[in-house]
Design a protein around this motif. Structure first.
Motif, PDB file in Angstrom:
ATOM      1  N   TYR A 193       7.227   9.681  -0.056  1.00 20.02           N
ATOM      2  CA  TYR A 193       6.245   8.295  -0.037  1.00 20.02           C
ATOM      3  C   TYR A 193       5.919   7.550   1.148  1.00 20.02           C
ATOM      4  O   TYR A 193       7.090   7.345   1.621  1.00 20.02           O
ATOM      5  N   CYS A 194       4.743   7.386   1.447  1.00 23.56           N
ATOM      6  CA  CYS A 194       4.608   6.346   2.586  1.00 23.56           C
ATOM      7  C   CYS A 194       4.052   5.164   2.100  1.00 23.56           C
ATOM      8  O   CYS A 194       3.288   4.929   1.220  1.00 23.56           O
ATOM      9  N   TYR A 231       0.901  -1.162  -0.043  1.00 19.23           N
ATOM     10  CA  TYR A 231      -0.076  -0.158  -0.080  1.00 19.23           C
ATOM     11  C   TYR A 231       0.878   1.212   0.102  1.00 19.23           C
ATOM     12  O   TYR A 231       1.819   1.277   0.545  1.00 19.23           O
ATOM     13  N   ARG A 232       0.448   2.280  -0.828  1.00 21.60           N
ATOM     14  CA  ARG A 232       1.099   3.399  -0.822  1.00 21.60           C
ATOM     15  C   ARG A 232       0.319   4.653  -0.835  1.00 21.60           C
ATOM     16  O   ARG A 232      -0.855   4.506  -1.604  1.00 21.60           O
ATOM     17  N   ASN A 233       0.759   5.731  -0.606  1.00 20.94           N
ATOM     18  CA  ASN A 233       0.055   6.999  -0.751  1.00 20.94           C
ATOM     19  C   ASN A 233       0.377   7.748  -2.063  1.00 20.94           C
ATOM     20  O   ASN A 233       1.140   7.142  -2.964  1.00 20.94           O
ATOM     21  N   ARG A 234      -0.163   8.969  -2.536  1.00 11.45           N
ATOM     22  CA  ARG A 234       0.143   9.583  -3.669  1.00 11.45           C
ATOM     23  C   ARG A 234      -0.068   8.562  -4.901  1.00 11.45           C
ATOM     24  O   ARG A 234       0.287   8.689  -5.938  1.00 11.45           O
ATOM     25  N   GLN A 237       3.740  -1.182  10.364  1.00 11.83           N
ATOM     26  CA  GLN A 237       3.627   0.138  10.450  1.00 11.83           C
ATOM     27  C   GLN A 237       3.683   0.975   9.239  1.00 11.83           C
ATOM     28  O   GLN A 237       4.318   0.512   8.081  1.00 11.83           O
ATOM     29  N   ILE A 238       3.150   2.267   9.259  1.00  9.11           N
ATOM     30  CA  ILE A 238       3.624   3.256   8.084  1.00  9.11           C
ATOM     31  C   ILE A 238       4.930   3.829   8.088  1.00  9.11           C
ATOM     32  O   ILE A 238       5.244   4.453   9.087  1.00  9.11           O
ATOM     33  N   ILE A 239       5.699   3.751   7.113  1.00 11.66           N
ATOM     34  CA  ILE A 239       7.003   4.408   6.990  1.00 11.66           C
ATOM     35  C   ILE A 239       6.901   5.235   5.510  1.00 11.66           C
ATOM     36  O   ILE A 239       6.680   4.917   4.670  1.00 11.66           O
ATOM     37  N   CYS A 240       7.671   6.353   5.741  1.00  6.73           N
ATOM     38  CA  CYS A 240       8.001   7.116   4.800  1.00  6.73           C
ATOM     39  C   CYS A 240       9.371   7.356   4.318  1.00  6.73           C
ATOM     40  O   CYS A 240      10.221   7.369   5.046  1.00  6.73           O
ATOM     41  N   ALA A 241       9.426   7.742   2.998  1.00  8.51           N
ATOM     42  CA  ALA A 241      11.069   7.905   2.490  1.00  8.51           C
ATOM     43  C   ALA A 241      10.647   8.714   1.172  1.00  8.51           C
ATOM     44  O   ALA A 241       9.828   8.791   0.564  1.00  8.51           O
TER      45      ALA A 241
END
Length: 932
Positions: free
Chosen positions: A683-684, A639-642, A707-711
């Protein structure tokens, strides 16, 4: 010596340097071979192989052989040579054999040098006055096993034709089964001294009068000169000017121990290629495809050679398979004969267990045409056939559940007694798998874990999870792999799978699912089943459950009970799920409030990101009692945002990963919607795993989120460097500790820069440690707090530095160091002035104080001497080690004579463990009142 007569090349490497006064033309090619002939002593047989020009009146000899240990011998007479054979065409083979015993293990380079090379070599200057030099290295190391040098079975003299591609292969094989590699070098005339004005054979200077840009055989490009580093195929496409050329290459042997490769030695071959003009065409070979066979297979093949000109041919074969002590291969006709084209060579090899090894056997086939004199020279072609011999699968594996949540495994005695160990692999849930051809061992990403190794003579194993018992409710499946000893190595085909199910007589934990990511408001949903197989008579329901949480993937760090419930679900709140990993277990209490048992532990899923140019790599892991490598539920979801333009913060499903094929990783390059990731955007992600116990009574699949993690893609900007590092002083550390404490801790803390952008980007900190400022700092720990406790130290001295790590795993510059030097205030050692050696059990010896505030610490040694009032030495004692530094002088002379009441004087030299040399030694002087 059978190889000398069979293929005119027995290679045992020895090389020595020297300078000699015999100037003449004779040496064409050679090498050194080394063979260990004793397992009890370090005795080796060393063979120097030299090819000479019979047109010279000078005989091979007059050289010097150096063994690499400071000992050398001169080779001066014809009597020194074991073999001298005229091969025709102005070529003679000379073989010198000598034995030598080394006095100790080590690395030895054997060197041989002799004057001179034969005249007229085109690719070096003044060859007739250039020494011939070769060297071989052998490593003697008892921890790596016996070692022999590679043997080169194909002679180092060969012929080529102008304009036709030249092929050569040394036919190298290693009697120990070590891996071989090949590399081109320049011929030498002495240690580290190359021959003069050397040019490689494909240099433009050897193509005068030819179109160098089209001088390869196909006339499409420049000539090439290459050596395959893996199989030793040397190809010169194609020779130009006729004449004699010398080339050299090194055959290196490598042995793999664990995950490390060790170079065991090398052999240098200096060989000659004689190029002649001809319109003859090269013959052709037809060999089988590379193959893999199970030990015990009879391998029979027909190799065909043919010549496009219709000339007669000669077929030969070389390789280590013909030199095996157990069931060697053979070919016919042998010795080779002239055959009409096409001709046949019959290959036969009855393989057995002693042939199993990790590397394939390289079998070289050579076809040489036999043209009439006007079409000379003869041309050759080499082809290599790779044959791998693998171990048969273990058979008869059976599994039976035993009391105490254990499973007993039994199997048939293994067919190959020369295997070394049997490996036992385990996973949860079945894994249907049929090995492909030449597929050995456990397949990657299959979820099997190596849980034990037994000697190959054993045929049973009790799996009790190292005494902790197996997890309730799990269906455990097993396979076996036989492993063969180094240096050859190799392993078997995997056995068939057997499974056994552990009773679910305790709670079975099924979910540890992160439902919200945060630093202090994170939530985790935990679910379990009731004990399906609990004894209701001994442990009557209804049941109560306690949910316990601990830090990290497994273990009891910070273990605490977070709730008591009669339900089989619980939501844990107020957690730092962004930065930390947690594991859970469930305690079961019956109606009488008796603790029945506990579930296995299961951790949260931890997702890590690694930014790349234009992409982000995801890797995730968890320590759980079920399997997350399940064939029926092989896909994990990304799963990802944007993604949703209307709601860019929403994390939506972008892809799935078959973890049986790729493992627990995924590279996001925007492939889900063909929109590349943008470097300036963050991006998370989170991942949902699927798992199973392989138990029909337990619901599946088991879905758990990370967990949700972003980079940020291509994020290469590191965070700011930590500042204001502080250490608790040694006085603070020691002030409340009793004297008998021998383990200490250092607490280091730090702050971040005032720049707010640094704080927003930091995910963790790397703590580094070195004993002194002059030592290299090593990574000690990665922590999320701004402090770290370095525990279980026998000595608190040392230096620390800290670096910050951001969410994209960029590391800041390392901080300035802070050191615990142990100054004089921490180095306490005090002596009394009075003692009473009257055997009343109180103060009977003179010893250092060991009371609170006067504890002797970090003392390495004490030299203590007692004198009478006239300066006569009465007693001396040196105590080393912290348990022996109290002195405990009983009031006697050195020879045990009891001293009377009086005043005596002492000197004591105390040495402390500290990094400050100014306080490392303390000299003490005083008086002692001995009272009886």
């Amino acid at each position: 010596m059978k190889l000398i007569y069979k293929c005119l090349s027995v290679l045992i490497t020895i090389i020595f340097l020297g300078t000699f006064e015999l100037y003449a033309t004779h040496i064409r090619a050679g090498e050194i071979i080394v063979e260990r002939i004793s397992t009890q002593s370090l005795t080796f047989r060393i063979t120097i192989i030299g090819y000479t020009d019979t047109g010279s009146t000078v005989q091979f000899g007059g050289g010097r052989l150096q063994f690499g240990d400071g000992i050398e011998v001169d080779i001066d007479t014809e009597n020194d040579f074991n073999t001298k054979e005229d091969l025709g065409d102005m070529i003679a083979l000379n073989i010198f054999v000598i034995e030598h015993t080394y006095q100790a293990p080590g690395e030895y380079v054997l060197r041989f040098q002799e004057f001179n090379r034969n005249a007229g070599i085109l690719n070096m200057a003044n060859s007739v006055e250039t020494p011939f030099y070769v060297e071989t290295k052998i490593l003697i190391d008892p921890f790596l096993g016996l070692n022999n040098s590679p043997q080169l079975l194909i002679p180092p003299i060969d012929r080529a034709a102008t304009g036709a591609t030249f092929f050569h292969n040394p036919g190298a094989f290693d009697p120990d089964g070590d891996s071989l590699s090949y590399r081109i070098v320049i011929p030498k005339q002495d240690i580290d001294r190359e021959v003069g004005a050397y040019t490689f054979p494909n240099d433009a200077r050897h193509y005068v009068g030819l179109d160098f840009e089209r001088a390869n055989e196909a006339q499409t490009g420049r000539p090439t000169y290459t050596l395959n580093s893996l199989n030793g195929d040397l190809i010169w496409d194609a020779p130009g000017q006729a004449g004699e050329y010398n080339i050299a290459f090194v055959v290196e042997e490598w042995r793999k121990i664990g995950d490390t490769w060790f170079q065991m030695g090398y052999v240098t071959r200096d060989m000659q290629i004689i190029v002649e003009e001809t319109d003859n065409e090269r013959p052709e070979l037809i060999i089988p495809k590379d193959t893999c066979v199970v030990a015990g297979t009879l391998l029979e093949e027909i190799i065909q050679g043919q010549d496009p000109d219709g000339h007669n041919i000669i077929l030969e074969s070389f390789g280590g398979v013909y030199e095996l002590t157990s069931s060697p291969a053979s070919f016919s006709p042998d010795p080779p004969i002239v055959q009409s084209s096409p001709g046949l060579l019959n290959f036969t090899w009855q393989t057995n267990c002693f042939h199993v090894r990790q590397r394939p056997y390289e079998i070289q086939f050579k076809v040489k045409d036999d043209p009439p004199p006007l079409n000379r020279p003869s041309l050759v072609r080499f082809e290599t056939w790779n044959v791998t011999v693998i171990g048969p699968p273990p058979e008869g594996l059976a599994a039976a559940v035993q009391p105490g949540r254990a499973i007993q495994l039994n199997w048939d005695a293994y067919n190959c007694s020369n295997a070394s160990v049997m490996q036992i692999y385990r996973r949860v849930d079945e894994f249907n798998y049929e090995p492909g051809p030449c597929e050995t061992g456990i397949p990657a990403n299959s979820g099997y874990e190596l849980i034990g190794t037994v000697d190959i003579t054993e045929a049973s194993f009790l799996d009790d999870n190292n005494g902790d018992g197996l997890d309730p409710g799990a269906n455990y499946c097993y396979r076996l792999v036989a492993v063969f000893p180094q240096p050859g190595g190799g392993e078997s085909i995997v056995s068939e799978e057997v499974c056994a199910e552990i009773a679910a007589d305790a709670p079975v934990i099924t979910n540890v699912d992160i439902t919200n990511t945060g630093t202090n408001d994170g939530t985790i949903w935990v679910r379990w089943t009731s004990p399906l197989d609990a004894d209701p008579v001994n442990f009557p329901p209804p049941y109560r459950y306690e949910v316990a949480r601990a830090n990290d993937f497994e273990g009891n760090n910070g273990l605490t009970v977070v709730t008591s419930t009669t339900d089989t679900t619980f939501t844990d709140t107020g957690l730092n799920t962004r930065d930390e990993v947690f594991n859970y277990r469930i305690y079961l209490y019956d109606a009488n409030d008796v603790l029945v048992d506990s579930s296995a532990t299961a951790s949260t899923v931890r997702l890590e990101l690694e930014p790349f140019l234009g992409g982000i790599e995801l890797n995730w892991s968890a320590e759980v009692p079920w399997s997350n490598n399940v064939q029926d539920f092989a896909y994990h979801y990304i799963y990802r945002n944007r993604v949703n333009n209307g709601n860019p913060d929403q994390l939506v499903l972008i892809d799935s990963v078959n973890v049986l094929n790729t493992g627990f990783n995924y590279l996001d390059e925007g492939q889900n919607n063909n929109v590349p990731l943008e470097e300036e955007l963050e991006y998370c992600y989170f991942v949902t795993t699927q798992g199973s116990y392989g138990n029909d009574r337990i619901i599946e699949p088991l879905l758990n989120k990370s967990q949700i993690i972003c980079a940020q893609p291509n994020d290469t900007i590191p965070p700011c460097t930590p500042v204001n590092l502080t250490l608790a002083s040694c006085e603070e550390i020691l002030q409340d500790l009793p004297c008998n404490v021998n383990f200490y801790s250092n607490t280091i803390s730090w702050m971040m820069s005032n720049a707010s952008e640094c704080d927003l980007d930091i995910r963790s900190y790397n703590v580094y440690f070195a004993e002194t400022l002059d030592s290299e700092f090593q990574l000690l720990a990665n922590v999320t707090d701004t402090f770290y406790v370095h525990q279980d130290l026998q000595f608190i001295g040392g230096c620390y530095r800290v670096a910050a790590v951001d969410r994209s795993n960029n590391e800041s510059e390392i901080s300035e160091p802070v050191c615990q030097t142990l100054d004089a205030g921490c180095l306490v050692y005090e002596l009394p002035n009075v003692f009473t050696p009257n055997s009343d059990g109180d103060n009977d010896t003179f010893k250092a104080f060991d009371t609170q505030g006067k504890c002797p610490r970090f003392v390495e040694s004490v030299i203590f001497t007692v004198y009478n009032r006239y300066g006569k030495k009465l007693y001396t004692n040196e105590n080393i080690g912290e348990n022996d530094i109290f002195i405990n002088w009983p009031g006697t002379t050195q020879d045990g004579k009891v001293l009377g009441t009086g005043v005596y004087y002492y000197e004591a030299e105390v040495r402390f463990r500290t990094f400050d040399p100014k306080v490392a030694t303390r000299k003490m002087n005083g008086w002692i009142h001995l009272i009886k």
